[in-house]
Design an enzyme around this catalytic site. Structure first.
Site, PDB file in Angstrom:
ATOM      1  N   GLY A 253      48.563 -25.619 -11.349  1.00  0.00           N
ATOM      2  CA  GLY A 253      49.374 -24.502 -10.887  1.00  0.00           C
ATOM      3  C   GLY A 253      48.659 -23.281 -10.372  1.00  0.00           C
ATOM      4  N   GLY A 297      45.021 -28.988  -9.173  1.00  0.00           N
ATOM      5  CA  GLY A 297      44.781 -29.756  -7.953  1.00  0.00           C
ATOM      6  C   GLY A 297      44.398 -28.808  -6.823  1.00  0.00           C
ATOM      7  N   ARG A 298      45.392 -28.010  -6.395  1.00  0.00           N
ATOM      8  CA  ARG A 298      45.183 -27.117  -5.265  1.00  0.00           C
ATOM      9  C   ARG A 298      43.943 -26.232  -5.432  1.00  0.00           C
ATOM     10  NH1 ARG A 298      49.589 -25.126  -2.290  1.00  0.00           N
ATOM     11  NH2 ARG A 298      50.879 -25.620  -4.090  1.00  0.00           N
ATOM     12  N   ARG A 335      52.761 -28.396   5.524  1.00  0.00           N
ATOM     13  CA  ARG A 335      53.145 -27.284   4.650  1.00  0.00           C
ATOM     14  C   ARG A 335      53.884 -26.144   5.354  1.00  0.00           C
ATOM     15  NH1 ARG A 335      50.396 -24.512   1.837  1.00  0.00           N
ATOM     16  NH2 ARG A 335      51.610 -24.638  -0.059  1.00  0.00           N
ATOM     17  N   TYR A 339      57.342 -25.636   3.664  1.00  0.00           N
ATOM     18  CA  TYR A 339      57.442 -24.515   2.698  1.00  0.00           C
ATOM     19  C   TYR A 339      57.267 -23.149   3.344  1.00  0.00           C
ATOM     20  CZ  TYR A 339      55.585 -28.506  -0.046  1.00  0.00           C
ATOM     21  OH  TYR A 339      55.327 -29.727  -0.586  1.00  0.00           O
ATOM     22  N   CYS A 366      56.928 -33.566  18.170  1.00  0.00           N
ATOM     23  CA  CYS A 366      58.211 -33.343  18.845  1.00  0.00           C
ATOM     24  C   CYS A 366      59.239 -32.791  17.883  1.00  0.00           C
ATOM     25  CB  CYS A 366      58.684 -34.632  19.472  1.00  0.00           C
ATOM     26  SG  CYS A 366      57.581 -35.112  20.780  1.00  0.00           S
ATOM     27  N   GLU A 367      59.082 -31.561  17.541  1.00  0.00           N
ATOM     28  CA  GLU A 367      60.010 -30.907  16.631  1.00  0.00           C
ATOM     29  C   GLU A 367      59.783 -29.396  16.761  1.00  0.00           C
ATOM     30  OE1 GLU A 367      60.755 -33.131  13.228  1.00  0.00           O
ATOM     31  OE2 GLU A 367      61.135 -31.398  11.968  1.00  0.00           O
ATOM     32  N   TYR A 395      46.904 -30.712  -0.237  1.00  0.00           N
ATOM     33  CA  TYR A 395      48.246 -31.017   0.273  1.00  0.00           C
ATOM     34  C   TYR A 395      48.328 -31.001   1.794  1.00  0.00           C
ATOM     35  CZ  TYR A 395      49.227 -30.243  -4.659  1.00  0.00           C
ATOM     36  OH  TYR A 395      49.205 -30.309  -6.024  1.00  0.00           O
TER      37      TYR A 395
HETATM   38  N1  LLP Z   1      50.110 -31.665 -12.742  1.00  0.00           N
HETATM   39  C1  LLP Z   1      51.355 -32.046 -12.408  1.00  0.00           C
HETATM   40  C2  LLP Z   1      52.168 -32.766 -13.375  1.00  0.00           C
HETATM   41  C3  LLP Z   1      51.860 -31.732 -11.127  1.00  0.00           C
HETATM   42  O1  LLP Z   1      53.098 -32.102 -10.815  1.00  0.00           O
HETATM   43  C4  LLP Z   1      51.052 -31.027 -10.208  1.00  0.00           C
HETATM   44  C5  LLP Z   1      51.546 -30.707  -8.867  1.00  0.00           C
HETATM   45  C6  LLP Z   1      49.747 -30.672 -10.598  1.00  0.00           C
HETATM   46  C7  LLP Z   1      49.313 -30.991 -11.881  1.00  0.00           C
HETATM   47  C8  LLP Z   1      48.816 -29.926  -9.699  1.00  0.00           C
HETATM   48  O2  LLP Z   1      49.307 -28.671  -9.370  1.00  0.00           O
HETATM   49  P1  LLP Z   1      48.399 -27.644  -8.536  1.00  0.00           P
HETATM   50  O3  LLP Z   1      47.240 -27.227  -9.411  1.00  0.00           O
HETATM   51  O4  LLP Z   1      47.952 -28.352  -7.312  1.00  0.00           O
HETATM   52  O5  LLP Z   1      49.306 -26.509  -8.247  1.00  0.00           O
HETATM   53  N2  LLP Z   1      53.035 -30.211  -2.062  1.00  0.00           N
HETATM   54  C9  LLP Z   1      53.155 -28.890  -2.641  1.00  0.00           C
HETATM   55  C10 LLP Z   1      52.614 -28.837  -4.040  1.00  0.00           C
HETATM   56  C11 LLP Z   1      53.290 -29.832  -4.958  1.00  0.00           C
HETATM   57  C12 LLP Z   1      52.704 -29.812  -6.345  1.00  0.00           C
HETATM   58  C13 LLP Z   1      53.253 -30.906  -7.147  1.00  0.00           C
HETATM   59  N3  LLP Z   1      52.703 -31.030  -8.460  1.00  0.00           N
HETATM   60  C14 LLP Z   1      52.426 -27.905  -1.736  1.00  0.00           C
HETATM   61  O6  LLP Z   1      51.890 -28.310  -0.709  1.00  0.00           O
HETATM   62  O7  LLP Z   1      52.424 -26.713  -2.000  1.00  0.00           O
END
Ligand code: LLP
Length: 446
Positions: A253, A297-298, A335, A339, A366-367, A395
């Site tokens: 997150g 992740g991000r 993205r 979003y 094409c959008e 992402y």
């Molecule tokens: N753990 C779980 C259970 C998750 O569902 C997620 C992300 C993470 C960890 C990693 O979260 P992060 O550290 O990346 O915030 N596609 C969207 C983001 C979707 C995130 C889904 N879950 C975007 O491009 O912003």
């Protein structure tokens, strides 16, 4: 608190070189564009390793910490290898992610399989490859996993995915921990789940709870609430059932800085608040200090990545906007369309030329919604200029599509003036490689 890598828009090695071009990892971006073509994803190894090390340093004061990387942000063999070498395990959500981290040589005991609708094949693959933890999302999965584990004579370590009911102020589609969510058990349902595990599901070994409260989070208070709720929950379960749950997975997150006005906390801020709250809550609930998992992740991969595009056509709307089109867009970066995400960019071949106009960067798909950057100040633009969009490591590739039957872009890894291809650009033949024309139509086909 010191800064951490997620607080920078650009990769740490970004420089202007002797040719007056932008370079990353010692590689001239215009040369990369020339050599590998565009659109091109570029990953800076130094930045990726730096953020992994920021996380390790930030949590070094807490002994019982395990770091997982959420593969959904970007999953490839080479990046998985680097992240695994940095000591991280993986949060995976599909057979494809499991297979990739396995093939990258990761320690499968440090892999957690998460997801709200895991298939039988995926669960079997995870069991076969020895995935260390399952985060079980719902009652159906509890029963299915128990049956599949039993058929292999295995006992699997599980966490219960719960929705702790925390609102965080990020885009609605990327909030996951609030009450009306498709993910996990509501806290009012955990007792029934524990009852079933204790009485019926002999092949499941409950270790703790798992939550993820959202993504691209800038607040720190929500993590405080999350830690407190989850420690309270395992203590309550332990007291009620005489169990000894001692694992808490806080999900990911932490946000990153896409544009100047973004102000994400550092890994050090987050670690401090999490560790302080663990200590306080453990005391409050009179319980042992739990083992903590985090799975960002991000914030691990985003800043390490940029995307290079070649500038193409332009259009001046009479008395309106000036559009410049690039050779990529919503299929390599969904993205902005999904979003309303905002990005920063510069012309890699004109990084020092003062900006002189406000333009809109349009994609080639094409959008009408395929607008990469709604409004950005850039210098005079010529066809063939190279646009470098920052913070595209997370992402982007992982959400890429073949919309309009366009080949997915290549990815290179840069470090110490060396560039290596880590994902090949798809070819036209790749695009049709899974197509089949049934025999009965063959006569009409050349
Ligand atoms: N753990 C779980 C259970 C998750 O569902 C997620 C992300 C993470 C960890 C990693 O979260 P992060 O550290 O990346 O915030 N596609 C969207 C983001 C979707 C995130 C889904 N879950 C975007 O491009 O912003």
């Amino acid at each position: 608190m010191p800064n951490s890598t997620n607080q920078f828009i650009r990769p740490l090695t970004t420089k202007i070189n002797d040719n007056g071009n932008l370079s990353i990892g010692g590689c001239d971006l215009t040369e990369l564009a020339d050599k590998y073509g565009t659109p091109l994803y570029v990953i800076d190894e130094h930045t990726l390793r730096s953020i992994c090390r920021d996380y390790k340093k930030a949590f070094s004061g807490y002994e019982k910490i395990n770091m997982l990387y959420a593969s959904k942000a970007l999953c490839s063999l080479a990046t998985s290898k680097i992240i695994s070498d940095e000591g991280f395990g993986f949060d995976v959500v599909s057979g494809g992610e499991i297979y990739t981290v396995y093939k990258a040589g990761s320690d499968m005991k440090k892999v957690l399989f998460n997801g709200n609708n895991k298939s039988v094949d995926e669960i079997n693959l995870a069991l076969k490859l020895g995935v260390g933890r399952f985060s079980v999302d719902n009652f159906f999965e509890l029963s299915l996993l128990n049956v599949l584990a039993q058929s292999r004579n295995k006992t699997v370590d599980i966490l219960l995915r719960v929705t702790p009911g925390i609102e965080c102020h990020t885009h609605e589609y990327i909030q996951t921990g609030n009450l009306d969510s498709k993910f996990g058990f509501d806290l009012s349902q955990t007792d029934r789940a524990v009852d079933l595990i204790v009485t019926a599901y002999k092949n499941l070994n409950l270790r703790g709870v798992h939550a993820h409260i959202g993504s691209q989070i800038f607040e720190t208070k929500v993590f405080e609430d999350e830690v407190d709720i989850l420690i309270g929950e395992i203590t309550r379960i332990n007291n009620k059932y005489g169990l000894n749950l001692d694992e808490i997975n806080l999900g990911g997150g932490l946000g990153v800085k896409y544009i100047e006005s973004d102000n994400p906390p550092s890994t050090f801020d987050i670690a401090e608040i999490i560790i302080n709250t663990i200590n306080k809550s453990a005391e409050k609930y009179k319980t042992e200090l739990p083992t903590i998992y985090i799975e960002p992740g991000r914030s691990i991969i985003s800043t390490a990545g940029v995307t290079l595009y070649t500038m193409g056509t332009s259009k001046q709307v009479p008395n309106g906007k000036k559009y410049f089109a690039v050779d990529g867009g919503m299929a390599d970066n969904a993205r902005p369309a999904m979003y309303q995400a905002e990005y920063s960019a510069v012309l890699a071949n004109k990084p020092e030329i003062p900006t002189s106009q406000n333009v809109t960067i349009a994609g080639r798909f094409c959008e009408s919604g395929d607008i990469l950057i709604k409004s950005i100040s850039l210098p005079e633009i010529d066809e063939g200029d190279i646009l470098c969009v920052f913070n595209t490591g997370a992402y982007n590739y992982s959400m890429a599509s073949n919309y309009n039957r366009i080949e997915k872009s290549a990815m290179v890894l840069v470090n110490n003036s060396q560039s290596d291809i880590i994902i090949y650009r798809e070819s036209l033949d790749d695009l049709i490689s899974h197509d089949v024309v049934p025999d009965r139509l063959r006569d009409n086909v050349e």
